[in-house]
Design an enzyme around this catalytic site. Structure first.
Site, mmCIF file in Angstrom:
data_model
loop_
_atom_site.group_PDB
_atom_site.id
_atom_site.type_symbol
_atom_site.label_atom_id
_atom_site.label_comp_id
_atom_site.label_asym_id
_atom_site.label_seq_id
_atom_site.Cartn_x
_atom_site.Cartn_y
_atom_site.Cartn_z
ATOM 1 N N GLY A 1 -16.082 -21.726 -5.187
ATOM 2 C CA GLY A 1 -15.179 -20.383 -5.198
ATOM 3 C C GLY A 1 -16.066 -19.082 -5.537
ATOM 4 O O GLY A 1 -15.795 -18.176 -5.234
ATOM 5 N N SER A 2 -17.056 -19.302 -6.236
ATOM 6 C CA SER A 2 -18.050 -18.148 -6.579
ATOM 7 C C SER A 2 -19.089 -18.897 -5.692
ATOM 8 O O SER A 2 -19.682 -19.968 -5.924
ATOM 9 C CB SER A 2 -18.414 -18.187 -8.077
ATOM 10 N N LYS B 1 -15.958 -17.479 13.604
ATOM 11 C CA LYS B 1 -14.821 -17.403 12.548
ATOM 12 C C LYS B 1 -13.461 -17.450 13.443
ATOM 13 O O LYS B 1 -13.360 -16.563 14.502
ATOM 14 C CB LYS B 1 -14.999 -16.098 11.790
ATOM 15 N N ARG C 1 -34.915 -25.238 -33.914
ATOM 16 C CA ARG C 1 -35.475 -25.742 -32.484
ATOM 17 C C ARG C 1 -36.136 -26.752 -32.495
ATOM 18 O O ARG C 1 -36.134 -27.788 -31.526
ATOM 19 C CB ARG C 1 -36.074 -24.702 -31.671
ATOM 20 N N GLU D 1 -32.656 -20.463 -14.198
ATOM 21 C CA GLU D 1 -31.641 -20.511 -15.105
ATOM 22 C C GLU D 1 -30.620 -21.101 -14.226
ATOM 23 O O GLU D 1 -29.576 -22.190 -14.972
ATOM 24 C CB GLU D 1 -31.489 -19.739 -16.111
#
Lengths: 615, 615
Positions: free
Chosen positions: A115-116, A239, A308, A356
């Site tokens: 949906g995104s 469409k 880390r 990312e």
């Protein structure tokens, strides 16, 4: 099915999309109608899927990247016998599992919430990676994309990753209907424009008339037989195809058809064709969890160890103990220390390079296939993937995110590299867990505990070394905290986490020398927060100082106040946080400049116990 | 400069990069050394720039997308006479304007903060758009990129945008040194791989040996003479070029050279070559602000108007009143109502299609050239660009972001379309302003006021209609609030904003009927927050209910508590927010299910005045 039957099935999908949207009074029928033939042929001839056993390891995986075409998806479920007509007409109503955009929370056939736009293909790449490198049960991944969403950079991160990894088990089906929401797309019906782009990223491409079911059938066949490359099928469509009133017309995105009955008649009326979807081949899960012995790294009190480093060591150990743990890197594994995992478990390590969004999407895809992913980069750069994290929470995806180099404490590199919004960002994600350890043993335990939680988990680590203050056998339950200093004369409580814990302890010592006893709480579990301990501290000490290496909004200070948002008395408090834009400088200089070092804490605390207003 | 002189200049840039990093004890000399020849030739022969007049309208614009190569940038500044050697050696020290990664806050020659990779080219596209469509003073935009960062999808959003807009004033110089931070890139020295990708997106490409200054010179010339297309120069280079110890070697990213003196000797020693950079051509700003009469739209009390509509109308009016206002859309202008601006000011409207990172980056680029950009999409989709927003704040960029379709109040579309983290995300950005109007007149005024603020400004709008409750001449100062109900018998204060304001008013009426007087505050300025009014309400009414259409973390409730974080007494409060994952349903159903409608507010308020614990 023969050509006529496929056409009939496609018309049924269109009719049902129109009907569902009409019943809802909202939805995206025209975006469904363009892709109906693509869906019909896939469902009838190529998808191998057992709707009764969605967890079947041999099942193909289908992702509706253009999630707004949910009526088409649900109509396909109906055609496959997975939902009935009555349920189809509950579309978009309160309580229905047929939501406006598909989510997996009640629909076992949905791999990931969409949906995104621009997220389905990246997640599909994650599933395909799982299929290719881990599961190896031979399933294919089919992702139905819109053309508008190809403007999202995340799609090209996915294209790059899939091309480079030769994911020939992945097919992107692009419904090129030339119309976005507000008008024509950049490339309209120029299929070549899309083909050139996919080819440049190493994909095989097929251009096809998306309303010619036989041609579509052949295109799917070509995708399946193409080896060594993923395939993008670029399908020219219209469409609103099939209803003259809306076909290929602008201004009708996301709107039910005005004359649904006429449209249904024009489409040949309601049908009840039932598709027999191909069974998946027999397969067994190759990745049954090997539950070995978990032997976390142990650190001695007083050692200086960066959290880390502890993360990297713990993750490598967890990978040894659990066969289902995988790790993903954003080309900074040497800094985050994810490379420790890579060295021991290269087969379960996914280098995502500096992408990312794709890293988090791949984690979501791997989690969808039952793996327990740990994706890590600098905390600052996880902001790049926030939309993916948000969507992961809607999927209920069990992903672990680890952000290193948090806060001003990184020193010289300056603000672009400092995670100063990450706690706010991750806390605001529904159902998330947010952890911020201050020492190596705590880090190791939390890394292991994260694996078993629900939803999105976030761990924040630090660049510099810090003293080990807990023994290796100490326990750190999620939602807990550690009271590091306490007496019955405490006049104040300092609440810290991560790098501010040693500062808080030093401040407490300094205040103690001045005769002011203070309590110190290590709030390593930022969300959920240890309400009981905070409330007790408030009652017993009267006031609080919170101190965090993060901007003042949305982080530790706000988390503490979460314990007092139910009408109970709220203690007086002072919140210390990073309120200026840092520059370069040494870690100590940075903590001091931000007013979150021991000296600043002690000064603020003193004013607070004197009941002065501090800011 | 002749070949030998160019080589000498490049060696000086290398030496100075080594020296600056050695003095700092940190930094990225090897990443600087690979690009030294590229920089030397650009500076000496092609850049047209007056360092004494960085605002000169004819100046070329240079963006160091690989911001970690800041030693190279600062060494170039020294060679151009803009900084002296003494300052060069303050690199990365506290208070120095030569930060670890470049920011424009003290360096007038830096167009935008970099250091999060993959952002320089998108911002460069924004500047090039400004040059091509608005400024028209003939400047060129040069962006020096790393090869690793081409994995970022944002780079391909930029490539798509620039190719489509035929930005032949833009040149991407890619320093293909084959080594990322943790090891080799995907494509190593395969320049063709990058060329194919750029070509597919409509770019002209030139492949070149990045250490052959004459070849580089010709490549720049080719870029300048290429019309109708942006150019990507793909330069084969070696990381650490010139020093055998580090040249083309892994594991040396972001590390000063161990034997700096030997390296300097190997590079031929310290030089003090001064470059005469070409003057920009005479140019005048064509976009001097036409300050016309600002006539905001006026709405009558009692009308039902969606705040997104008021935004669109106000933006169009602002565009008429101010010639420096521009608008950017993420292919949802019909929903956000940015299309109202497009219809009246098509010359200042930038369609960015579904590429939110590029949209925000273009806004940053336009702001860098003096324009006042308004970039809008769904609030939910601004999460896609969070890293860009974060970096914009580091740049001190004056951008306006507008997120529509906020919260569960959108109804049927479901959680993927609901902005429920946007307030947290935007509040956590340093120096940001966060506004959330509840009615049309308030929206219109805030849209106009945003234009004059510093830093990142965010306005949240709503999809559905809501009653106009303020007159068209009411004022809404930033940092203010409106007390909508007050008496001297108030036993509680409800703090609301946006869609929860009408709910709060209805709850107040309902409680009033039960004999409980309550104050109602419309907290339209979420950041900065109206501390005085909140404190006064706390003192006078004793307790607060906050109610927001946002997740419970980081939004309105936390903003309210910001007024009490300085040690003063804190009122008891109850925080109502969206604590569950919404599904589909009507707007009213959604507000009720989330517990933020009038009924829920009244119920919580009643418990609170009875001093009960509510949660």
């Amino acid at each position: 099915m023969n050509t006529r039957e496929l056409v009939e099935l496609a018309q049924q999908l269109r009719v049902d999309s129109v009907r569902a949207s009409a019943a809802a009074g909202s939805g995206h029928p025209t975006s469904s109608m363009s892709a109906a033939d693509l869906m019909a042929v896939l469902l009838a001839h190529h998808l191998r899927y057992d709707f009764d056993r969605p967890a079947h390891p041999g099942n193909d995986r289908f992702v509706l990247s253009k999630g707004h075409a949910s009526p088409l998806l649900y109509s396909a479920y109906k055609a496959a016998g997975a939902v009935d007509d009555e349920e189809l007409l509950t579309f978009r109503k309160l309580g229905s599992r047929l939501e406006g955009h598909p989510t997996p929370r009640q629909l076992p056939w949905v791999e990931t919430a969409t949906g995104s736009l621009g997220q389905g293909l990246p997640v599909g790449v994650g599933i395909a990676l799982s299929g290719k490198r881990l599961d190896r049960t031979g399933y294919r991944v089919w992702v139905l994309c819109g053309d508008s969403e190809l403007a999202e950079g995340s799609v090209w991160e996915a294209a790059e990753h899939a091309g480079h990894e030769h994911l020939d088990n992945l097919t992107a089906i692009v419904d090129v209907n030339r119309l976005g929401q507000r008008g024509p797309t950049r490339h309209g019906h120029d299929l070549d424009a899309y083909a050139r782009r996919f080819q440049a990223f190493g994909w095989h491409t097929v251009e096809v008339d998306g309303h010619d079911v036989d041609a579509v059938d052949r295109a799917y066949g070509e995708a399946i037989s193409t080896k060594g490359q993923p395939t993008a099928i670029l399908a020219r469509t219209l469409k609103g195809k099939g209803v003259a009133d809306v076909e290929d017309r602008e201004g009708l995105h996301g709107k039910p058809l005005k004359n649904a009955d006429d449209a249904i008649a024009e489409l040949g009326g309601v049908r009840d064709i039932r598709v027999e979807v191909h069974e998946p081949p027999a397969a067994r899960m190759l990745h049954a969890v090997r539950t070995g012995h978990l032997e976390l790294p142990r650190f001695e009190k007083g050692e200086e160890v960066a959290t880390r480093n502890a993360f990297g060591q713990a993750l490598a150990a967890l990978g040894t103990g659990r066969g289902d743990v995988v790790a993903l890197d954003g080309e900074v594994g040497d800094s985050t220390r994810a490379e420790f995992f890579a060295k021991e478990h290269p087969d379960r390590y996914f280098e995502c390079y500096i992408a990312e969004q794709q890293m988090v999407a791949a984690a979501v895809g791997l989690a969808a296939r039952g793996w327990v992913p740990y994706a890590s980069t600098f905390a600052a750069f996880l902001t790049r993937a926030y939309d993916f994290v948000r969507m992961a929470s809607i999927s209920g995806s069990g992903i672990n995110l680890v952000g290193s180099h948090a806060g001003v404490a990184i020193g010289q590199d300056g603000p672009s590299q400092m995670g100063l919004e990450d706690l706010a960002m991750m806390r605001a994600v529904h159902g998330s867990t947010v952890l911020y350890p201050c020492d190596a043993n705590q880090t190791a335990h939390l890394v292991a505990e994260m694996a078993g939680l629900e939803g999105v988990r976030y761990l924040r680590t630090s660049r510099g070394e810090s003293p080990v203050i807990y023994g290796p056998d100490e326990e750190f339950p999620i939602g807990g905290s550690k009271v590091l200093r306490a007496s019955d004369q405490d006049r104040m409580t300092i609440v810290a986490a991560g790098v501010t814990v040693p500062e808080a302890l030093a401040a407490a010592d300094s205040l103690d020398r001045e005769g002011v006893k203070v309590r110190v709480i290590d709030l390593y579990s930022v969300k959920p927060v240890d309400r009981l301990t905070l409330r007790q501290a408030a009652e017993e000490t009267g006031c609080l100082v919170t101190v965090e290496d993060h901007h003042e909004e949305g982080g530790l200070g706000d988390a503490v106040l979460d314990a007092f948002g139910d009408g109970r008395p709220v203690p007086r408090l002072v919140r210390l946080a990073v309120r200026t834009m840092p520059g370069s400088g040494s870690p100590d200089e940075q903590l001091h400049a931000a007013g979150i070092d021991a000296e600043s804490i002690a000064a603020a605390g003193k004013l607070l116990v004197e009941e002065a207003v501090v800011r």
